[in-house]
Design a protein around this motif. Sequence first.
Motif, mmCIF file in Angstrom:
data_model
loop_
_atom_site.group_PDB
_atom_site.id
_atom_site.type_symbol
_atom_site.label_atom_id
_atom_site.label_comp_id
_atom_site.label_asym_id
_atom_site.label_seq_id
_atom_site.Cartn_x
_atom_site.Cartn_y
_atom_site.Cartn_z
ATOM 1 N N SER A 77 0.732 -1.233 -0.196
ATOM 2 C CA SER A 77 0.105 0.036 0.048
ATOM 3 C C SER A 77 0.755 1.186 -0.041
ATOM 4 N N LEU A 78 2.113 0.873 -0.322
ATOM 5 C CA LEU A 78 2.844 2.421 -0.437
ATOM 6 C C LEU A 78 2.573 3.243 -1.521
ATOM 7 N N PRO A 79 2.632 4.660 -1.594
ATOM 8 C CA PRO A 79 2.299 5.632 -2.510
ATOM 9 C C PRO A 79 3.236 4.890 -3.808
ATOM 10 N N ALA A 80 2.940 5.458 -4.895
ATOM 11 C CA ALA A 80 3.568 4.993 -6.192
ATOM 12 C C ALA A 80 4.840 5.504 -6.220
ATOM 13 N N GLU A 81 5.268 6.656 -5.583
ATOM 14 C CA GLU A 81 6.822 7.033 -5.689
ATOM 15 C C GLU A 81 7.640 6.340 -4.842
ATOM 16 N N ARG A 82 6.965 5.553 -3.683
ATOM 17 C CA ARG A 82 7.862 4.851 -2.885
ATOM 18 C C ARG A 82 7.592 3.309 -3.174
ATOM 19 N N ALA A 83 6.688 2.947 -4.141
ATOM 20 C CA ALA A 83 6.157 1.605 -4.440
ATOM 21 C C ALA A 83 7.564 0.470 -4.552
ATOM 22 N N TRP A 84 7.299 -0.577 -4.228
ATOM 23 C CA TRP A 84 8.292 -1.832 -4.336
ATOM 24 C C TRP A 84 8.052 -2.543 -5.773
ATOM 25 N N THR A 85 9.062 -2.959 -6.530
ATOM 26 C CA THR A 85 8.715 -3.658 -7.731
ATOM 27 C C THR A 85 9.354 -4.731 -7.994
ATOM 28 N N ARG A 86 9.046 -5.577 -8.899
ATOM 29 C CA ARG A 86 9.722 -7.103 -9.081
ATOM 30 C C ARG A 86 11.331 -6.649 -9.444
ATOM 31 N N LYS A 87 11.463 -5.513 -10.132
ATOM 32 C CA LYS A 87 12.925 -5.480 -10.328
ATOM 33 C C LYS A 87 13.520 -4.903 -9.042
ATOM 34 N N ASP A 88 13.058 -4.433 -8.228
ATOM 35 C CA ASP A 88 13.739 -4.243 -6.663
ATOM 36 C C ASP A 88 14.012 -5.479 -6.156
ATOM 37 N N VAL A 89 13.176 -6.509 -6.310
ATOM 38 C CA VAL A 89 13.592 -7.649 -5.619
ATOM 39 C C VAL A 89 14.852 -8.411 -6.500
ATOM 40 N N GLU A 90 14.632 -8.145 -7.648
ATOM 41 C CA GLU A 90 15.528 -8.895 -8.647
ATOM 42 C C GLU A 90 17.069 -8.192 -8.064
ATOM 43 N N ASP A 91 16.994 -6.865 -8.139
ATOM 44 C CA ASP A 91 18.415 -6.172 -7.747
ATOM 45 C C ASP A 91 18.955 -6.521 -6.486
ATOM 46 N N LEU A 92 17.723 -6.393 -5.650
ATOM 47 C CA LEU A 92 18.258 -7.128 -4.291
ATOM 48 C C LEU A 92 19.029 -8.205 -4.320
ATOM 49 N N LEU A 93 18.537 -9.140 -4.873
ATOM 50 C CA LEU A 93 19.225 -10.610 -5.001
ATOM 51 C C LEU A 93 20.609 -10.509 -5.521
ATOM 52 N N PHE A 94 20.812 -9.634 -6.707
ATOM 53 C CA PHE A 94 21.917 -9.569 -7.180
ATOM 54 C C PHE A 94 23.079 -8.768 -6.410
ATOM 55 N N ILE A 95 22.663 -7.684 -5.740
ATOM 56 C CA ILE A 95 23.789 -7.037 -4.907
ATOM 57 C C ILE A 95 23.697 -7.693 -3.426
ATOM 58 N N GLY A 96 22.797 -8.676 -3.099
ATOM 59 C CA GLY A 96 22.967 -9.369 -1.811
ATOM 60 C C GLY A 96 24.081 -10.693 -1.972
ATOM 61 N N VAL A 97 23.888 -11.217 -3.403
ATOM 62 C CA VAL A 97 24.915 -12.044 -3.641
ATOM 63 C C VAL A 97 26.261 -11.691 -3.579
ATOM 64 N N VAL A 98 26.420 -10.624 -4.119
ATOM 65 C CA VAL A 98 27.729 -10.069 -4.013
ATOM 66 C C VAL A 98 28.299 -9.868 -2.635
ATOM 67 N N GLY A 99 27.303 -9.132 -1.921
ATOM 68 C CA GLY A 99 27.473 -8.978 -0.343
ATOM 69 C C GLY A 99 27.818 -10.264 0.337
ATOM 70 N N VAL A 100 26.977 -11.328 -0.011
ATOM 71 C CA VAL A 100 27.428 -12.702 0.805
ATOM 72 C C VAL A 100 28.579 -13.077 0.500
ATOM 73 N N VAL A 101 29.122 -13.243 -0.760
ATOM 74 C CA VAL A 101 30.250 -13.961 -1.169
ATOM 75 C C VAL A 101 31.542 -12.930 -0.754
ATOM 76 N N VAL A 102 31.648 -11.744 -1.007
ATOM 77 C CA VAL A 102 32.595 -10.886 -0.209
ATOM 78 C C VAL A 102 32.450 -10.824 1.045
ATOM 79 N N GLY A 103 31.411 -10.634 1.747
ATOM 80 C CA GLY A 103 31.475 -10.628 3.284
ATOM 81 C C GLY A 103 31.910 -11.877 3.867
ATOM 82 N N GLY A 104 31.198 -13.035 3.380
ATOM 83 C CA GLY A 104 31.416 -14.104 3.770
ATOM 84 C C GLY A 104 32.871 -14.843 3.743
ATOM 85 N N ARG A 105 33.586 -14.328 2.529
ATOM 86 C CA ARG A 105 34.756 -14.715 2.508
ATOM 87 C C ARG A 105 35.857 -14.059 3.516
#
Length: 275
Positions: free
Chosen positions: A48-76
């Motif tokens: 129910s967030l307004p349009a200017e703050r709405a979450w999208t499927r692309k946000d989820v996909e981008d979160l996954l990508f940047i999260g994978v980088v964070g996991v690998v670099v941070g984990g190592r």
Amino acid sequence: MLMYPRIDPSALQLGPLSIHWYGITYLAAFGLFLFLGFCRLRHEPYASLPAERAWTRKDVEDLLFIGVVGVVVGGRLGYCLFYKPGYYLSHPLEIFAVWQGGMAFHGGLLGVLAAMTWFAHSRRKPWLEVTDFVAPCVPTGLAAGRVGNFINGELWGRFSSPDLPWGMVFPQSGSMLPRHPSQVYQFLLEGLLLFVLLWFYARGPRRLGEVSGAFLVGYGVLRFTAEFFREPDDFLGLLSLGMSMGQWLCVPMIAAGIALWAWASRQRAPAASLR
């Protein structure tokens, strides 16, 4: 007692190309994150967030990508700094030898937090809104990783009573005495149980930061408990107060989670009202 089944770590061999079960569990973790992230888009307060703050499927996909980088670099880096700092200071180039193994969850967590900080800044979203979104989607990935640990026959548990029905012999440990299958314990505790608790907790009206605090406390307590059954790293053993490195790393995590949850619970406006 049971005997470890000695599973071939290679799931499929295509000529010179070998596809390992461990890699498949990582792909499963990524797929589960996407699925659960898309489900979270329909949950409050994100739906129910307004349009200017709405979450999208692309946000989820981008979160996954940047999260994978964070996991690998941070984990190592976390493994190198928390578990073998002296060795890697003397052999710095081996930090990049990720194929030799060596990843630490707590380091991966710090890497993900850094990645989410960048994501929140770039999308102009409140940082805790991002962490609250991600937190319930993480435990299934942890569960998948523990499946990979079991298939690889690594991170076995401490010696168990010979009468324990599910005590398991891991020949690769150098002993034929039964041990706790700690990979299974962690799969059930910090994987499935934490997911169920956090997923349903996050569905209710929560103040900003409460879900993130609940994740830190939940994972910290469940991992701390599982460490009582997991064999400590042979190059470290048990540290002060008879606690393992994993348990010591959970202590500040639990403390931070309690502090964050207490702070969030004192805020007047629930997350759903931030529109």
